[in-house]
Enzyme design. Structure first.
Site, PDB file in Angstrom:
ATOM      1  N   SER A 136       0.851  -1.194   0.000  1.00  0.00           N
ATOM      2  CA  SER A 136       0.000   0.000   0.000  1.00  0.00           C
ATOM      3  C   SER A 136       0.881   1.235   0.000  1.00  0.00           C
ATOM      4  O   SER A 136       1.704   1.434   0.893  1.00  0.00           O
ATOM      5  CB  SER A 136      -0.896   0.005   1.241  1.00  0.00           C
ATOM      6  OG  SER A 136      -1.511   1.272   1.350  1.00  0.00           O
ATOM      7  N   HIS A 167      -1.506  -1.089  -4.133  1.00  0.00           N
ATOM      8  CA  HIS A 167      -2.757  -0.638  -3.507  1.00  0.00           C
ATOM      9  C   HIS A 167      -2.701   0.878  -3.306  1.00  0.00           C
ATOM     10  O   HIS A 167      -1.744   1.398  -2.723  1.00  0.00           O
ATOM     11  CB  HIS A 167      -2.896  -1.361  -2.164  1.00  0.00           C
ATOM     12  CG  HIS A 167      -4.163  -1.120  -1.432  1.00  0.00           C
ATOM     13  ND1 HIS A 167      -5.324  -1.826  -1.677  1.00  0.00           N
ATOM     14  CD2 HIS A 167      -4.458  -0.262  -0.422  1.00  0.00           C
ATOM     15  CE1 HIS A 167      -6.275  -1.418  -0.850  1.00  0.00           C
ATOM     16  NE2 HIS A 167      -5.770  -0.460  -0.082  1.00  0.00           N
ATOM     17  N   ASP A 187      -4.724   4.165  -1.779  1.00  0.00           N
ATOM     18  CA  ASP A 187      -5.788   4.555  -0.856  1.00  0.00           C
ATOM     19  C   ASP A 187      -6.261   5.972  -1.134  1.00  0.00           C
ATOM     20  O   ASP A 187      -5.527   6.935  -0.905  1.00  0.00           O
ATOM     21  CB  ASP A 187      -5.275   4.477   0.583  1.00  0.00           C
ATOM     22  CG  ASP A 187      -5.088   3.041   1.029  1.00  0.00           C
ATOM     23  OD1 ASP A 187      -6.064   2.280   0.953  1.00  0.00           O
ATOM     24  OD2 ASP A 187      -3.966   2.684   1.441  1.00  0.00           O
ATOM     25  N   MET A 233      -8.741   8.878  -0.047  1.00  0.00           N
ATOM     26  CA  MET A 233      -9.544   9.288   1.126  1.00  0.00           C
ATOM     27  C   MET A 233     -10.019  10.727   0.940  1.00  0.00           C
ATOM     28  O   MET A 233      -9.256  11.577   0.462  1.00  0.00           O
ATOM     29  CB  MET A 233      -8.688   9.208   2.388  1.00  0.00           C
ATOM     30  CG  MET A 233      -8.078   7.842   2.633  1.00  0.00           C
ATOM     31  SD  MET A 233      -7.209   7.797   4.211  1.00  0.00           S
ATOM     32  CE  MET A 233      -6.417   6.193   4.094  1.00  0.00           C
ATOM     33  N   HIS A 278      -8.511   1.790  -3.828  1.00  0.00           N
ATOM     34  CA  HIS A 278      -9.421   1.617  -2.691  1.00  0.00           C
ATOM     35  C   HIS A 278     -10.041   2.974  -2.368  1.00  0.00           C
ATOM     36  O   HIS A 278      -9.383   3.841  -1.807  1.00  0.00           O
ATOM     37  CB  HIS A 278      -8.581   1.075  -1.503  1.00  0.00           C
ATOM     38  CG  HIS A 278      -9.343   0.912  -0.228  1.00  0.00           C
ATOM     39  ND1 HIS A 278      -8.708   0.673   0.982  1.00  0.00           N
ATOM     40  CD2 HIS A 278     -10.668   0.935   0.052  1.00  0.00           C
ATOM     41  CE1 HIS A 278      -9.619   0.560   1.934  1.00  0.00           C
ATOM     42  NE2 HIS A 278     -10.806   0.720   1.404  1.00  0.00           N
ATOM     43  N   MET A 290     -12.051   5.304  -0.329  1.00  0.00           N
ATOM     44  CA  MET A 290     -12.658   5.558   0.985  1.00  0.00           C
ATOM     45  C   MET A 290     -13.300   6.932   0.890  1.00  0.00           C
ATOM     46  O   MET A 290     -12.819   7.906   1.490  1.00  0.00           O
ATOM     47  CB  MET A 290     -11.588   5.480   2.073  1.00  0.00           C
ATOM     48  CG  MET A 290     -11.194   4.048   2.391  1.00  0.00           C
ATOM     49  SD  MET A 290      -9.625   3.931   3.244  1.00  0.00           S
ATOM     50  CE  MET A 290      -8.525   3.971   1.843  1.00  0.00           C
ATOM     51  N   MET A 335     -11.700  -4.935   5.699  1.00  0.00           N
ATOM     52  CA  MET A 335     -10.822  -4.051   6.483  1.00  0.00           C
ATOM     53  C   MET A 335     -10.530  -4.691   7.840  1.00  0.00           C
ATOM     54  O   MET A 335     -11.439  -5.117   8.545  1.00  0.00           O
ATOM     55  CB  MET A 335     -11.501  -2.686   6.720  1.00  0.00           C
ATOM     56  CG  MET A 335     -11.668  -1.822   5.492  1.00  0.00           C
ATOM     57  SD  MET A 335     -10.148  -1.507   4.574  1.00  0.00           S
ATOM     58  CE  MET A 335      -9.138  -0.660   5.795  1.00  0.00           C
ATOM     59  N   ASP A 343      -6.979  -5.771   4.503  1.00  0.00           N
ATOM     60  CA  ASP A 343      -6.256  -4.492   4.518  1.00  0.00           C
ATOM     61  C   ASP A 343      -6.224  -3.911   5.925  1.00  0.00           C
ATOM     62  O   ASP A 343      -7.272  -3.584   6.488  1.00  0.00           O
ATOM     63  CB  ASP A 343      -7.003  -3.543   3.559  1.00  0.00           C
ATOM     64  CG  ASP A 343      -6.346  -2.182   3.392  1.00  0.00           C
ATOM     65  OD1 ASP A 343      -5.223  -1.991   3.892  1.00  0.00           O
ATOM     66  OD2 ASP A 343      -6.972  -1.315   2.752  1.00  0.00           O
TER      67      ASP A 343
HETATM   68  C1  DX5 Z   1      -6.103   2.208   5.785  1.00  0.00           C
HETATM   69  C2  DX5 Z   1      -5.749   1.856   4.359  1.00  0.00           C
HETATM   70  C3  DX5 Z   1      -4.689   0.849   4.223  1.00  0.00           C
HETATM   71  C4  DX5 Z   1      -3.353   1.217   4.793  1.00  0.00           C
HETATM   72  C5  DX5 Z   1      -2.800  -0.022   5.425  1.00  0.00           C
HETATM   73  O1  DX5 Z   1      -7.291   2.888   5.818  1.00  0.00           O
HETATM   74  O2  DX5 Z   1      -6.878   1.388   3.655  1.00  0.00           O
HETATM   75  O3  DX5 Z   1      -4.535   0.397   2.872  1.00  0.00           O
HETATM   76  O4  DX5 Z   1      -2.417   1.686   3.854  1.00  0.00           O
HETATM   77  O5  DX5 Z   1      -1.643   0.321   6.090  1.00  0.00           O
HETATM   78  P1  DX5 Z   1      -1.020  -0.617   7.210  1.00  0.00           P
HETATM   79  O6  DX5 Z   1      -0.555  -1.855   6.516  1.00  0.00           O
HETATM   80  O7  DX5 Z   1       0.080   0.213   7.751  1.00  0.00           O
HETATM   81  O8  DX5 Z   1      -2.103  -0.888   8.216  1.00  0.00           O
HETATM   82 ZN    ZN Z   2      -6.548   0.417   1.668  1.00  0.00          ZN
END
Ligand code: DX5
Ligand code: ZN
Length: 219
Positions: free
Chosen positions: A7, A32, A34, A36, A65, A67, A136, A172
């Site tokens: 990620s 991956h 993220d 947000m 992903h 969010m 998650m 994740d």
């Molecule tokens: C958190 C993200 C993850 C994050 C995971 O909301 O969706 O993808 O990058 O990071 P680690 O592996 O550090 O928990």
């Molecule tokens: Zn994620």
């Protein structure tokens, strides 16, 4: 067949090209990303223009992903930016089937993500239409949180709902050397790892260690 999915959230964004190159050199196939929005989660990261820039830097499969609230408004943009897989949170939408269809219209793989408190029964009606279910194992929003152990049972139960090899189960949050084997044994195939990899002294060596840990005969 399990796969480590780094990620980018915990990587150094001032040297994206190098970070992507090390993931390729470690023989990972998927990155991956993220996204947000500061509404669905209390953090803001990046949007389609950064995905587009990353697309120019790598041939890795881009696992996006989302969010974000109202993901239906942004599917087109993320599809055009070069995403390969687009996953949205089931908690954010009412017309789940329509969003899956929209992602597929752009010939992208479609995923649904579930927060730790969201029951797997919510995704059950859509399983045959999905390419992946993203479970998650932390509350979404930040990297570096601790894995929630109760999620192991949830992964096992979800595995029981899935016949054959689709959709894939991706997990994740908080995955590291200590718990990765339990996550795979529970039935997950795609293991998202952020801080475990990018905060390690040697991220490439850490990817190798994570792979070895899953393949080791030790429980
Ligand atoms: C958190 C993200 C993850 C994050 C995971 O909301 O969706 O993808 O990058 O990071 P680690 O592996 O550090 O928990
Ligand atoms: Zn994620």
């Amino acid at each position: 067949m399990f796969k480590i999915v780094p990620s980018l959230l915990s990587a150094d964004f001032s040297k994206l090209k190098e970070e992507l190159a090390l993931v390729e050199e470690a023989e990972c196939e998927i990155m991956h990303l993220d996204v947000m929005d500061g509404h669905f989660v209390k953090n803001i990261t990046f949007g389609p223009i950064i995905v587009e820039a990353i697309r120019k830097l790598t041939d890795l499969t881009l696992d996006v992903h989302l969010m974000i609230e109202n993901p239906e408004f942004y599917i087109e943009k993320f599809a055009e930016s070069g995403s390969d897989w687009i996953t949205f949170h089931i908690e954010t939408v009412s017309e789940v089937g329509q969003i899956i269809n929209k992602i597929k219209k752009y010939k992208k793989k479609a995923g649904i993500s579930l927060n730790p408190s969201t029951p797997i029964e919510n995704v059950e009606p859509y399983l045959s239409d999905l390419d992946l279910v993203l479970v998650m194992s932390v509350n979404p929003g930040f990297g570096g949180q601790s894995f929630i152990p109760e999620v192991i049972q949830k992964i096992k139960a979800l595995r029981g709902f899935i016949h054959g090899n689709s959709p894939k189960i991706e997990v994740d949050g908080g995955i590291n050397k200590e718990n990765i084997k339990d996550v795979v044994n529970a039935g997950a195939e795609l293991l998202v790892c952020g801080s475990a990899i990018f905060k390690a002294d040697d991220p490439k060596a850490m990817i190798n260690q994570l792979n070895k840990r899953v393949n080791s005969s030790k429980v």
